[in-house]
Design a protein around this motif. Structure first.
Motif, PDB file in Angstrom:
ATOM      1  N   ARG A  90      18.984 -40.534   3.765  1.00 60.54           N
ATOM      2  CA  ARG A  90      18.804 -41.718   4.622  1.00 60.54           C
ATOM      3  C   ARG A  90      17.748 -42.669   4.066  1.00 60.54           C
ATOM      4  N   ASP A  91      16.826 -42.162   3.272  1.00 56.63           N
ATOM      5  CA  ASP A  91      15.858 -43.043   2.615  1.00 56.63           C
ATOM      6  C   ASP A  91      16.527 -43.886   1.530  1.00 56.63           C
TER       7      ASP A  91
ATOM      8  N   THR B  32      20.293 -44.461   1.386  1.00 60.58           N
ATOM      9  CA  THR B  32      21.521 -45.141   1.792  1.00 60.58           C
ATOM     10  C   THR B  32      21.791 -44.938   3.278  1.00 60.58           C
ATOM     11  N   ASN B  33      22.636 -45.799   3.820  1.00 63.94           N
ATOM     12  CA  ASN B  33      23.000 -45.693   5.228  1.00 63.94           C
ATOM     13  C   ASN B  33      24.501 -45.453   5.396  1.00 63.94           C
ATOM     14  N   VAL B  34      25.138 -44.833   4.409  1.00 69.62           N
ATOM     15  CA  VAL B  34      26.574 -44.558   4.501  1.00 69.62           C
ATOM     16  C   VAL B  34      26.816 -43.457   5.536  1.00 69.62           C
ATOM     17  N   PRO B  35      28.049 -43.369   6.047  1.00 65.18           N
ATOM     18  CA  PRO B  35      28.345 -42.284   6.996  1.00 65.18           C
ATOM     19  C   PRO B  35      28.143 -40.911   6.356  1.00 65.18           C
TER      20      PRO B  35
ATOM     21  N   LYS C  69      18.818 -39.182  14.899  1.00 65.69           N
ATOM     22  CA  LYS C  69      18.215 -40.470  15.229  1.00 65.69           C
ATOM     23  C   LYS C  69      18.145 -41.422  14.034  1.00 65.69           C
ATOM     24  N   ILE C  70      18.545 -40.986  12.875  1.00 66.17           N
ATOM     25  CA  ILE C  70      18.290 -41.790  11.675  1.00 66.17           C
ATOM     26  C   ILE C  70      19.533 -42.417  11.063  1.00 66.17           C
ATOM     27  N   GLY C  71      20.618 -42.474  11.779  1.00 71.01           N
ATOM     28  CA  GLY C  71      21.816 -43.110  11.245  1.00 71.01           C
ATOM     29  C   GLY C  71      23.058 -42.353  11.623  1.00 71.01           C
ATOM     30  N   GLU C  72      24.176 -42.884  11.191  1.00 66.07           N
ATOM     31  CA  GLU C  72      25.462 -42.311  11.551  1.00 66.07           C
ATOM     32  C   GLU C  72      25.657 -40.946  10.896  1.00 66.07           C
TER      33      GLU C  72
END
Length: 124
Positions: free
Chosen positions: A69-70, A72-75, A93-96
């Motif tokens: 998550r640091d 990329t924000n990909v699924p 809580k940090i993304g999908e």
């Protein structure tokens, strides 16, 4: 592969149902066993999604998700037959992040992800 979408799979098994499904979806699966090499790939390759097979005993999956998550924000899809919300509360809580208890449910989510994307591409 036509669309050159890459999906990173953190797994011990390089020839599994997930890999075969991705190939059918015309996606390039990149399988890795190590957190460090997976994070390196995330830094240098345009990844469309991440799939984690929780049965991979040699890695700390929560640590990997937090580090990913640091970058990329990909699924992120996690195959965890023993999923318990409490265990994963720190990363939800940090993304999908999508959790599946079975390979069948995971396959459906993956198929839907690429079907949705295909429809978006066709409507452009």
């Amino acid at each position: 592969m036509q669309n050159n979408k890459h999906v990173l799979i953190l797994t011990d098994n390089e020839d599994n149902e997930i890999v075969r499904l991705l190939l059918k979806c015309r996606v390039v699966p990149i399988t890795q066993r190590s957190i460090l090499s997976s994070l390196d790939i995330l830094r240098h390759v345009d990844i469309y999604a991440i799939i984690i097979d929780i049965e991979l005993h040699s890695v700390d999956v929560i640590e990997f998700v937090l580090n990913a998550r640091d970058i990329t924000n990909v699924p992120i899809f996690v195959l965890d037959p023993y999923y318990k919300k409490e265990k994963w509360s720190v990363v939800e809580k940090i993304g999908e992040i999508n959790f599946s208890k079975s390979i069948i449910l995971l396959k459906t989510e993956i198929e839907n992800l690429f079907k949705i994307n295909k429809n978006i591409q066709e409507n452009k």
